[in-house]
Design an enzyme around this catalytic site. Structure first.
Site, PDB file in Angstrom:
ATOM      1  CG  HIS A 143      -1.995  -0.969   1.237  1.00 54.47           C
ATOM      2  ND1 HIS A 143      -3.270  -0.714   0.771  1.00 54.47           N
ATOM      3  CD2 HIS A 143      -1.999  -2.250   1.657  1.00 54.47           C
ATOM      4  CE1 HIS A 143      -4.008  -1.810   0.922  1.00 54.47           C
ATOM      5  NE2 HIS A 143      -3.255  -2.751   1.455  1.00 54.47           N
ATOM      6  CE  LYS A 157      -6.307  13.992   0.401  1.00 54.25           C
ATOM      7  NZ  LYS A 157      -6.181  12.918  -0.543  1.00 54.25           N
ATOM      8  NE  ARG A 158      -3.342  10.282  10.165  1.00 49.69           N
ATOM      9  CZ  ARG A 158      -3.103   9.451  11.180  1.00 49.69           C
ATOM     10  NH1 ARG A 158      -4.012   8.573  11.563  1.00 49.69           N
ATOM     11  NH2 ARG A 158      -1.965   9.515  11.848  1.00 49.69           N
ATOM     12  CE  LYS A 206      -2.285  10.915   3.188  1.00 49.72           C
ATOM     13  NZ  LYS A 206      -2.935   9.988   2.248  1.00 49.72           N
ATOM     14  CB  THR A 235     -10.026   5.170  -0.845  1.00 52.59           C
ATOM     15  OG1 THR A 235      -9.438   5.549   0.414  1.00 52.59           O
ATOM     16  CG2 THR A 235      -9.395   3.883  -1.326  1.00 52.59           C
ATOM     17  CE  LYS A 287     -13.788   6.292   1.167  1.00 56.83           C
ATOM     18  NZ  LYS A 287     -12.931   6.323   2.356  1.00 56.83           N
TER      19      LYS A 287
HETATM   20  N1  GPU Z   1      -2.071   3.639   3.458  1.00 56.26           N
HETATM   21 BR1  GPU Z   1       1.289   1.509   4.052  1.00 56.26          BR
HETATM   22  C1  GPU Z   1      -2.470   3.944   4.748  1.00 56.26           C
HETATM   23  O1  GPU Z   1      -3.523   4.548   4.949  1.00 56.26           O
HETATM   24  N2  GPU Z   1      -1.705   3.554   5.797  1.00 56.26           N
HETATM   25  C2  GPU Z   1      -0.567   2.839   5.641  1.00 56.26           C
HETATM   26  O2  GPU Z   1       0.100   2.493   6.617  1.00 56.26           O
HETATM   27  C3  GPU Z   1      -0.206   2.514   4.316  1.00 56.26           C
HETATM   28  C4  GPU Z   1      -0.938   2.926   3.252  1.00 56.26           C
HETATM   29  C5  GPU Z   1      -2.952   4.032   2.340  1.00 56.26           C
HETATM   30  C6  GPU Z   1      -2.272   4.728   1.167  1.00 56.26           C
HETATM   31  O3  GPU Z   1      -1.581   5.861   1.614  1.00 56.26           O
HETATM   32  C7  GPU Z   1      -3.352   5.158   0.181  1.00 56.26           C
HETATM   33  O4  GPU Z   1      -2.787   5.730  -0.963  1.00 56.26           O
HETATM   34  C8  GPU Z   1      -4.216   3.948  -0.209  1.00 56.26           C
HETATM   35  O5  GPU Z   1      -5.332   4.375  -0.959  1.00 56.26           O
HETATM   36  C9  GPU Z   1      -4.714   3.220   1.022  1.00 56.26           C
HETATM   37  O6  GPU Z   1      -3.627   2.874   1.879  1.00 56.26           O
HETATM   38  C10 GPU Z   1      -5.459   1.950   0.686  1.00 56.26           C
HETATM   39  O7  GPU Z   1      -4.764   1.189  -0.235  1.00 56.26           O
END
Ligand code: GPU
Length: 839
Positions: A374, A565-566, A571, A673, A677
């Protein structure tokens, strides 16, 4: 105590209609009954929360037959099952979604209002389980919804954190973290299953011995053993009988006291052990990308993975004579590397406990696991110091060495004399202090490896996992993320749902591609009118909420420009701020400038130890304070930071947005994601060619997407050529004015030191290339402003965005996983006759 099923019990259970009936009258009666007998409250003394609890139990009753029948069917039919291992499940509130999926929202609304209550108020009582940080945990939750809706046998395994992600408050513009006590009033959706507890070893040493057949074996003599207790939550699919299980593990001490120690007088030692055991599932680490390398975090990972694999083996042996066919019955998906220690743990269970030989155990293991990556951020690739890993899990360490030894032995033959290759591929990083590389363990131990958007997968193959791709290209594939339309449209945006369904029927809720039917209505002026009215009403609701929460009045007719978002430098929330300050600066110089009035809305949490992210929050709030109180602006710009962004607030804000900010540096956001949304709810996107933005743009059409910024290749090339942000600073007068204004203390009551670290970091370092993308972003935003002035045109674009979002349903993602990775088929669940079918 005997906790196994008692087969001599033949008395047929009479199912009380009050616990299954779906009509208004029955629900009303059941609600009253549960208030008294479960919640233990007389109606006249019941609080809103008591009423919520009574209603939640009423709905849970209606899930139970579906849930138990589902589990029984899986056992009887001996089906193949996917098991999703994830350290996070950010499921959000359950009540409204269960009502929608059961198809009884209207009946319940009626039943509740006949009792003088408002359903929406009871729904708002639910404390959301914040068992995740952001995108990764939320994706796991969307996938559970789709798995059930598609009638796929599945279990989600994770950790039942006592404290989820912290609640965020803003004090004087700064983030303050408050403990999340989500369990304090009880959780009506879960059922504890202490009879299925398992034990997990930690620490100690290993020893070898010869078994009765003369075989050499290893055994692990642990320092301490922790008990895992499963808590199960039903996850019902949309208008189907399938209710899969999310099983979360809580840690406890094995004995309430270590009496041996206690009697020896080591009272504190005994208590310490108990406290430490209970601590394992105590709190979610609030860091994502990169996660914090804390020992307790590693203990959490092993704890839930070992519990889950032992649980699978127990279930398997219930129906099968041996574990020989384990990989044929289970497909275990690793949600990033957090559960990747599972590869070594399954080997241990097969070899040490079930006495498999190495090769057979390895065959089963490799054919059981699949791994999803991810992130591309190099600092987010998980690795654990060998010193910690070996001390906590001495037996796993031996197994990992053996896996690595055998793996590298093969590599040596494929790439003779290529030591660089060997050390790059090795599961153990030996370049300095030794580490276990979790992604390498996952890659070697899995039959499939995937990224979460097309670009992301390409970059994995080219860069982060390049050597593995060269070695086994057939293992790699892309599975672009998706989100569930049940939560992110039907539940959170009932008005839009109604308007869509009125035109094209309700099939789209399960077949999101059907939204294409909306394209027939873009030229229908009446439809566009009502589309705009709906958006306006939702924005007006959000405006009320903002006023109530933070006391800022915003005008629903302004363009709602949203970034939630975070908070992370990659970002680039601060790029958004540079745009805001640019507009402000222009208005100060030219008070009569014709700009499109905007309301900028931010939300998001920063990792508590992430200084720059916290400073960005402070910057947003400081800029907001100055602009919102400047009478010369006259409300043309408003900036709002809404504290405590979570799933519940997301459901409120996505439907109200006009513009979705997806502005990460190209090549940094794996997928995103939130971008999906927003677009599903009729906002237009301003974004870079990053993550799933690229695919969203492909689907909605370039003319329906506001694109700006460097491409990934350009980012790489600029970096390679020695990127120097100062060139932008010195050559772009407006940019310089904006940075100087922030640096001068203008937004910080004259304190020119406050934002210095942030401004200096941009001018002298700028790892995420804000300055390089600045002008392109500003120009693109100007285009957005002009486009918004033509409301008819804007509505067309918004409708087309929704119409073309079919690809981004998590149902599509899950179908792809099922067909290409898990090879799992749907299983229909038939309810016994005495249960009312879905309404
Ligand atoms: N993502 Br690795 C997180 O939210 N936390 C993590 O520790 C890691 C990845 C996110 C990605 O930043 C985001 O781009 C992606 O859409 C999401 O995971 C789900 O795949």
């Amino acid at each position: 105590m005997d906790t196994s099923p008692d087969t001599s019990f033949v008395c047929p259970i009479i199912i009380e209609d009050d616990r299954t009936g779906l009509d208004t009258e029955t629900i009303r009666r059941a609600l009253r009954d549960n208030l008294l007998y479960i919640q233990g409250k007389l109606p006249e003394l019941a609080s809103k929360n008591d009423l919520y609890m009574a209603l939640a139990y009423t709905i849970r009753d209606r899930l139970l037959q579906r849930w138990l029948t589902t589990q029984q069917t899986y056992l009887k039919k001996d089906v193949r099952t996917v098991c999703y291992l994830s350290a996070e499940f950010l499921v959000g509130p359950h009540l409204a979604n269960n009502l929608i999926n059961l198809g009884i929202y209207e009946q319940v609304q009626k039943a509740v209002s006949e009792s003088g209550l408002k359903l929406e108020e009871l729904i708002a009582q639910e404390e959301e389980p914040g068992l995740g940080n952001g995108g990764l945990g939320r994706l796991a939750a969307c996938y559970l919804d789709s798995l059930s809706t598609l009638e796929i046998p599945a279990i989600g395994y994770g950790i039942r954190y006592e404290f989820g992600i912290f609640d965020q408050e803003i004090h004087d513009g700064w983030q303050v973290e408050i403990t999340d006590k989500w369990l304090q009033y009880g959780n009506p959706w879960e059922i504890a299953r202490p009879e299925s507890s398992v034990e997990v070893k930690f620490g100690g040493y290993t020893e070898s011995y010869t078994d009765e057949n003369g075989n050499y074996r290893s055994r692990w003599i642990p320092d301490y053993v922790v008990k895992g207790i499963p808590y199960d939550t039903p996850i019902l699919g949309y208008r189907v009988n399938t209710a899969n299980t999310m099983r979360l593990w809580k840690s406890e001490a094995c004995e309430s006291f270590d009496f041996g120690r206690f009697n020896r007088g080591d009272y504190y030692g005994a208590v310490d052990n108990k406290v430490h055991s209970e601590n394992i599932s105590k709190v979610l680490y609030p860091n994502d990308e990169p996660i914090q390398g804390k020992e307790l975090r590693l203990e959490q990972q092993y704890f839930f993975v070992s519990c889950s694999l032992q649980d699978l083996i127990r279930i398997h042996l219930y129906e099968n004579p041996s574990l020989d066919n384990f990989h044929q019955k289970w497909s275990v998906q690793l949600n990033d590397t957090h559960p990747s220690v599972g590869v070594a743990e399954l080997m241990r269970l097969l070899i040490d406990v079930h006495h498999f030989d190495w090769d057979k155990a390895w065959f089963i293991t490799q054919n059981t696991f699949a791994y999803t990556n991810h992130t591309l951020l190099p600092e987010a690739l998980e690795k654990w110091p060998l010193s910690i890993f070996g001390r906590l899990f001495p037996r796993l360490m031996e197994i990992i060495y053996e896996i690595n030894y055998r793996f590298l032995d093969k590599i040596r033959i494929i790439y003779p004399h290529d030591d660089g290759k060997m050390s790059r591929l090795s599961i153990i990083d030996e370049s300095g202090e030794k580490y276990v590389r979790m992604a390498h363990l996952a890659c070697v131990g899995s039959q499939a490896i995937n990224g979460v958007a097309a670009l992301h997968t390409e970059l994995l193959k080219k860069d982060v996992l390049r050597d593995f791709y060269e070695l086994f290209p057939e293992k790699f594939s892309n599975k672009t993320n998706g989100v569930t339309p049940r939560r992110w449209m039907v539940s959170s945006n009932p008005r839009l749902t109604f308007a869509i369904t009125e035109k094209i029927g309700e099939n789209w809720i399960k077949h999101l591609e059907d939204l294409r039917g909306l394209e027939n209505y873009v030229d229908d002026g009446g439809f566009r009118d009502s589309w705009r009215r709906i958006k306006y009403d939702i924005k007006a609701d959000l405006a009320n909420y903002i006023d109530k929460k933070v006391g800022i009045k915003v005008d629903p007719s302004t363009l709602f420009d949203v970034q939630v978002k975070r908070i992370h430098e990659y970002k680039r929330q601060h790029l958004n701020v540079l745009h805001i300050v640019t507009l402000y600066h222009r208005l100060k110089n030219n008070p009569n400038l014709d700009i499109t009035p905007r309301t900028f809305i931010f939300g998001g949490k920063a990792a508590p130890g992430y200084f720059m992210a916290k400073l960005i929050i402070k910057l947003i709030n400081s800029v907001a304070e100055v602009i919102d109180n400047d009478p010369t602006i006259g409300g043309r710009l408003k900036v709002v930071f809404l504290p405590d962004y979570n799933v519940t607030f997301g459901q409120r804000v996505y439907p109200a947005a006009d513009l979705s900010e997806q502005i990460s540096t190209a090549g940094k956001e794996a997928s995103g994601t939130g971008n999906m949304k927003f677009s599903m709810n009729g906002s237009l996107t301003i974004g870079t060619l990053d993550g799933a933005n690229i695919e969203i743009r492909e689907e909605v059409g370039a003319e329906n997407f506001f694109l700006f910024g460097l491409t990934t290749e350009e980012v790489y090339a600029k970096k390679a050529a020695g990127y120097n942000p100062q060139e932008y600073y010195y050559h772009n007068e407006e940019l310089r004015a904006v940075l100087d204004l922030i640096g001068s203390g203008f937004f910080s009551r004259g304190d020119s030191s406050l934002f210095r670290p942030l401004v200096d970091n941009l001018i002298y370092n700028d790892p995420y290339m804000l300055l390089a993308d600045y002008q392109s972003y500003i120009d693109c935003q100007e285009g957005v402003g002009w486009a918004y002035k033509d409301q008819e045109h804007w509505s067309r674009l918004a409708i087309l965005n929704v119409a073309r979002m079919g690809k981004f349903s998590s149902d599509r993602s899950i179908r792809e996983y099922c067909e290409e990775i898990w090879r799992i088929q749907p299983v229909k669940i038939e309810l016994p006759d005495y249960i009312q079918a879905n309404a």
